[in-house]
Design a protein around this motif. Structure first.
Motif, PDB file in Angstrom:
ATOM      1  N   GLY A 100       0.535  -1.119   0.371  1.00 56.18           N
ATOM      2  CA  GLY A 100      -0.246   0.234  -0.156  1.00 56.18           C
ATOM      3  C   GLY A 100       0.979   1.095   0.180  1.00 56.18           C
ATOM      4  O   GLY A 100      -0.111   2.297   0.453  1.00 56.18           O
ATOM      5  N   THR A 101       2.365   1.016  -0.177  1.00 57.10           N
ATOM      6  CA  THR A 101       3.090   2.616  -0.352  1.00 57.10           C
ATOM      7  C   THR A 101       3.061   3.256  -1.502  1.00 57.10           C
ATOM      8  O   THR A 101       3.592   3.800  -1.562  1.00 57.10           O
ATOM      9  N   GLY A 102       2.417   2.895  -2.739  1.00 58.14           N
ATOM     10  CA  GLY A 102       2.523   3.238  -4.028  1.00 58.14           C
ATOM     11  C   GLY A 102       3.768   2.934  -4.806  1.00 58.14           C
ATOM     12  O   GLY A 102       4.123   3.148  -6.068  1.00 58.14           O
ATOM     13  N   LYS A 103       4.060   1.073  -4.410  1.00 62.03           N
ATOM     14  CA  LYS A 103       5.519   0.927  -5.427  1.00 62.03           C
ATOM     15  C   LYS A 103       4.907   0.365  -7.368  1.00 62.03           C
ATOM     16  O   LYS A 103       5.236   1.120  -7.843  1.00 62.03           O
ATOM     17  N   THR A 104       3.438  -0.145  -6.750  1.00 62.59           N
ATOM     18  CA  THR A 104       3.614  -0.425  -8.394  1.00 62.59           C
ATOM     19  C   THR A 104       2.293   0.725  -8.781  1.00 62.59           C
ATOM     20  O   THR A 104       2.769   1.077 -10.446  1.00 62.59           O
ATOM     21  N   THR A 105       1.742   2.381  -8.840  1.00 64.50           N
ATOM     22  CA  THR A 105       2.046   3.781  -8.704  1.00 64.50           C
ATOM     23  C   THR A 105       3.439   3.829  -9.518  1.00 64.50           C
ATOM     24  O   THR A 105       3.498   4.649 -10.538  1.00 64.50           O
ATOM     25  N   ALA A 106       4.515   3.744  -8.513  1.00 62.35           N
ATOM     26  CA  ALA A 106       6.036   4.492  -8.815  1.00 62.35           C
ATOM     27  C   ALA A 106       6.235   3.602 -11.056  1.00 62.35           C
ATOM     28  O   ALA A 106       7.016   4.244 -11.054  1.00 62.35           O
ATOM     29  N   ILE A 107       5.947   2.767 -10.229  1.00 61.94           N
ATOM     30  CA  ILE A 107       6.900   1.649 -11.571  1.00 61.94           C
ATOM     31  C   ILE A 107       5.940   2.126 -12.369  1.00 61.94           C
ATOM     32  O   ILE A 107       6.841   2.087 -13.943  1.00 61.94           O
ATOM     33  N   THR A 108       3.717   2.067 -12.928  1.00 65.77           N
ATOM     34  CA  THR A 108       3.369   2.358 -14.214  1.00 65.77           C
ATOM     35  C   THR A 108       3.593   3.572 -13.904  1.00 65.77           C
ATOM     36  O   THR A 108       3.886   4.373 -15.662  1.00 65.77           O
ATOM     37  N   HIS A 109       3.706   4.696 -13.268  1.00 61.87           N
ATOM     38  CA  HIS A 109       4.272   6.159 -13.909  1.00 61.87           C
ATOM     39  C   HIS A 109       5.455   6.230 -14.676  1.00 61.87           C
ATOM     40  O   HIS A 109       5.450   6.871 -15.991  1.00 61.87           O
ATOM     41  N   LEU A 110       7.009   5.444 -13.755  1.00 61.03           N
ATOM     42  CA  LEU A 110       7.784   5.328 -14.536  1.00 61.03           C
ATOM     43  C   LEU A 110       7.574   4.985 -16.455  1.00 61.03           C
ATOM     44  O   LEU A 110       7.490   5.475 -17.598  1.00 61.03           O
ATOM     45  N   GLY A 111       6.988   3.507 -16.131  1.00 65.12           N
ATOM     46  CA  GLY A 111       6.294   2.806 -17.157  1.00 65.12           C
ATOM     47  C   GLY A 111       5.783   4.056 -18.530  1.00 65.12           C
ATOM     48  O   GLY A 111       6.008   3.767 -19.821  1.00 65.12           O
ATOM     49  N   LYS A 112       4.621   4.636 -17.785  1.00 67.33           N
ATOM     50  CA  LYS A 112       3.737   5.646 -19.147  1.00 67.33           C
ATOM     51  C   LYS A 112       5.061   7.253 -19.243  1.00 67.33           C
ATOM     52  O   LYS A 112       5.276   7.080 -21.147  1.00 67.33           O
ATOM     53  N   ASN A 113       5.544   7.355 -18.600  1.00 65.22           N
ATOM     54  CA  ASN A 113       7.019   8.033 -18.945  1.00 65.22           C
ATOM     55  C   ASN A 113       7.828   7.742 -19.742  1.00 65.22           C
ATOM     56  O   ASN A 113       7.468   8.794 -21.265  1.00 65.22           O
ATOM     57  N   VAL A 114       8.159   6.684 -19.756  1.00 64.84           N
ATOM     58  CA  VAL A 114       9.839   5.744 -20.790  1.00 64.84           C
ATOM     59  C   VAL A 114       8.642   5.835 -22.025  1.00 64.84           C
ATOM     60  O   VAL A 114       8.514   6.078 -22.703  1.00 64.84           O
ATOM     61  N   GLU A 115       7.192   5.521 -21.977  1.00 62.52           N
ATOM     62  CA  GLU A 115       6.809   4.709 -23.186  1.00 62.52           C
ATOM     63  C   GLU A 115       6.227   6.324 -23.797  1.00 62.52           C
ATOM     64  O   GLU A 115       6.267   6.587 -25.280  1.00 62.52           O
ATOM     65  N   GLN A 116       5.973   6.942 -23.813  1.00 64.89           N
ATOM     66  CA  GLN A 116       5.719   8.677 -24.257  1.00 64.89           C
ATOM     67  C   GLN A 116       6.342   9.292 -24.901  1.00 64.89           C
ATOM     68  O   GLN A 116       6.903   9.531 -25.684  1.00 64.89           O
ATOM     69  N   ILE A 117       7.949   9.696 -23.664  1.00 68.16           N
ATOM     70  CA  ILE A 117       9.351   9.803 -24.441  1.00 68.16           C
ATOM     71  C   ILE A 117       9.543   8.683 -25.408  1.00 68.16           C
ATOM     72  O   ILE A 117      10.288  10.048 -26.143  1.00 68.16           O
ATOM     73  N   THR A 118       9.173   7.346 -25.753  1.00 69.07           N
ATOM     74  CA  THR A 118       9.579   6.864 -26.869  1.00 69.07           C
ATOM     75  C   THR A 118       9.089   7.289 -27.656  1.00 69.07           C
ATOM     76  O   THR A 118       9.942   7.285 -29.081  1.00 69.07           O
ATOM     77  N   ARG A 119       7.454   7.433 -27.514  1.00 70.39           N
ATOM     78  CA  ARG A 119       6.574   7.993 -28.953  1.00 70.39           C
ATOM     79  C   ARG A 119       7.392   9.079 -29.473  1.00 70.39           C
ATOM     80  O   ARG A 119       6.794   9.536 -30.685  1.00 70.39           O
ATOM     81  N   ARG A 120       7.374   9.845 -28.824  1.00 66.96           N
ATOM     82  CA  ARG A 120       7.382  11.057 -28.556  1.00 66.96           C
ATOM     83  C   ARG A 120       8.483  11.332 -29.845  1.00 66.96           C
ATOM     84  O   ARG A 120       8.951  12.196 -30.813  1.00 66.96           O
ATOM     85  N   ARG A 121      10.106  10.773 -29.000  1.00 64.48           N
ATOM     86  CA  ARG A 121      11.131  10.762 -29.933  1.00 64.48           C
ATOM     87  C   ARG A 121      11.209  10.221 -31.239  1.00 64.48           C
ATOM     88  O   ARG A 121      12.317  10.517 -32.345  1.00 64.48           O
ATOM     89  N   ASN A 122      10.283   8.839 -31.450  1.00 67.29           N
ATOM     90  CA  ASN A 122      10.397   8.045 -32.675  1.00 67.29           C
ATOM     91  C   ASN A 122       9.177   7.332 -33.346  1.00 67.29           C
ATOM     92  O   ASN A 122       8.552   6.693 -33.031  1.00 67.29           O
ATOM     93  N   PRO A 123       8.434   9.343 -33.904  1.00 71.48           N
ATOM     94  CA  PRO A 123       6.718   8.579 -34.377  1.00 71.48           C
ATOM     95  C   PRO A 123       6.907   7.244 -34.817  1.00 71.48           C
ATOM     96  O   PRO A 123       5.506   6.738 -35.051  1.00 71.48           O
ATOM     97  N   ALA A 124       8.307   6.746 -35.364  1.00 72.15           N
ATOM     98  CA  ALA A 124       7.664   6.061 -37.150  1.00 72.15           C
ATOM     99  C   ALA A 124       7.441   4.364 -36.016  1.00 72.15           C
ATOM    100  O   ALA A 124       7.205   3.483 -36.343  1.00 72.15           O
ATOM    101  N   SER A 125       7.767   4.461 -34.954  1.00 73.15           N
ATOM    102  CA  SER A 125       7.833   2.879 -34.194  1.00 73.15           C
ATOM    103  C   SER A 125       6.010   2.623 -33.433  1.00 73.15           C
ATOM    104  O   SER A 125       5.856   2.626 -32.617  1.00 73.15           O
ATOM    105  N   VAL A 126       5.040   3.429 -34.828  1.00 71.88           N
ATOM    106  CA  VAL A 126       3.919   3.205 -33.891  1.00 71.88           C
ATOM    107  C   VAL A 126       3.629   1.486 -33.495  1.00 71.88           C
ATOM    108  O   VAL A 126       3.157   1.229 -32.199  1.00 71.88           O
ATOM    109  N   GLY A 127       3.980   0.557 -33.778  1.00 70.70           N
ATOM    110  CA  GLY A 127       3.755  -0.912 -34.074  1.00 70.70           C
ATOM    111  C   GLY A 127       4.524  -1.383 -32.943  1.00 70.70           C
ATOM    112  O   GLY A 127       4.273  -2.361 -32.168  1.00 70.70           O
TER     113      GLY A 127
END
Length: 190
Positions: A100-127
């Motif tokens: 209940g201390t937010g471990k899942t929230t923290a790692i999903t936030h990391l994942g969302k951040n990484v994926e959004q940055i990756t998409r912005r940097r490389n829009p051609a990698s849609v698939g």
């Protein structure tokens, strides 16, 4: 600020442990309902609809970017950079703490951040699939873990497949999809 993971278990698309659910989570960016101008009068149906829109927005549990969450995201992104040219002995990150201390929230936030940055940097990698998220119980076997990755990716599993066969199929697909971050959430429940 970021969104907490969707919790609609009845909808398999909302589960973070499927690639469709994960993509929906990463793409989600709900807007608050507009404020009503002073003096606005609504009939009963309009008022109920407006209240429901507000409740829906607030139940999405907007997450505040706390120092702990920022620390997990910063450290995780540094690990990805450090691993960029590694062949083996990649650096990982373990986020631990009481239930209940937010471990899942923290790692999903990391994942969302990484994926959004990756998409912005490389829009051609849609698939592509830069981030993968699976959950497993603490006593999971290697075959169970490999099976969860296969389920996330939509790889059909045959009953007699060995752990090595499943792992090879998963690793092959992760390489083809350009995955750079793998998140494993060990549930607090056995």
């Amino acid at each position: 600020m970021s969104q907490a993971p969707p919790q609609d278990i009845a909808n398999p698309q909302a589960s973070l442990t499927t690639k469709e659910g994960w993509r929906a989570f990463v793409d989600e960016n709900p807007e608050p309902p507009p404020s009503l101008p002073s003096g606005t009068v609504l009939d009963e149906d309009e008022l109920e609809s407006y209240r429901e829109a507000r409740i829906d927005y607030h139940t999405r549990s907007v997450i505040v970017n706390t120092p702990t969450i920022r620390g997990v995201v910063t450290t995780g992104r540094k690990r990805i950079v450090l691993n960029r040219h590694q062949v083996s002995a990649r650096r990982g990150l373990i986020v631990s703490g009481s239930a209940g201390t937010g471990k899942t929230t923290a790692i999903t936030h990391l994942g969302k951040n990484v994926e959004q940055i990756t998409r912005r940097r490389n829009p051609a990698s849609v698939g592509g699939l830069p981030v993968v998220f699976v959950t497993v119980p603490p006593a999971a076997t290697p075959k169970m873990l490999a099976g969860e990755f296969a389920r996330f990716l939509g790889i059909p599993l045959e009953y007699r497949m060995s752990q090595v066969q499943i792992t090879n199929a998963v690793c092959d697909l992760l390489g083809k999809l350009g995955t750079t971050l793998v998140l494993v959430d060990f549930t607090d429940r056995p």
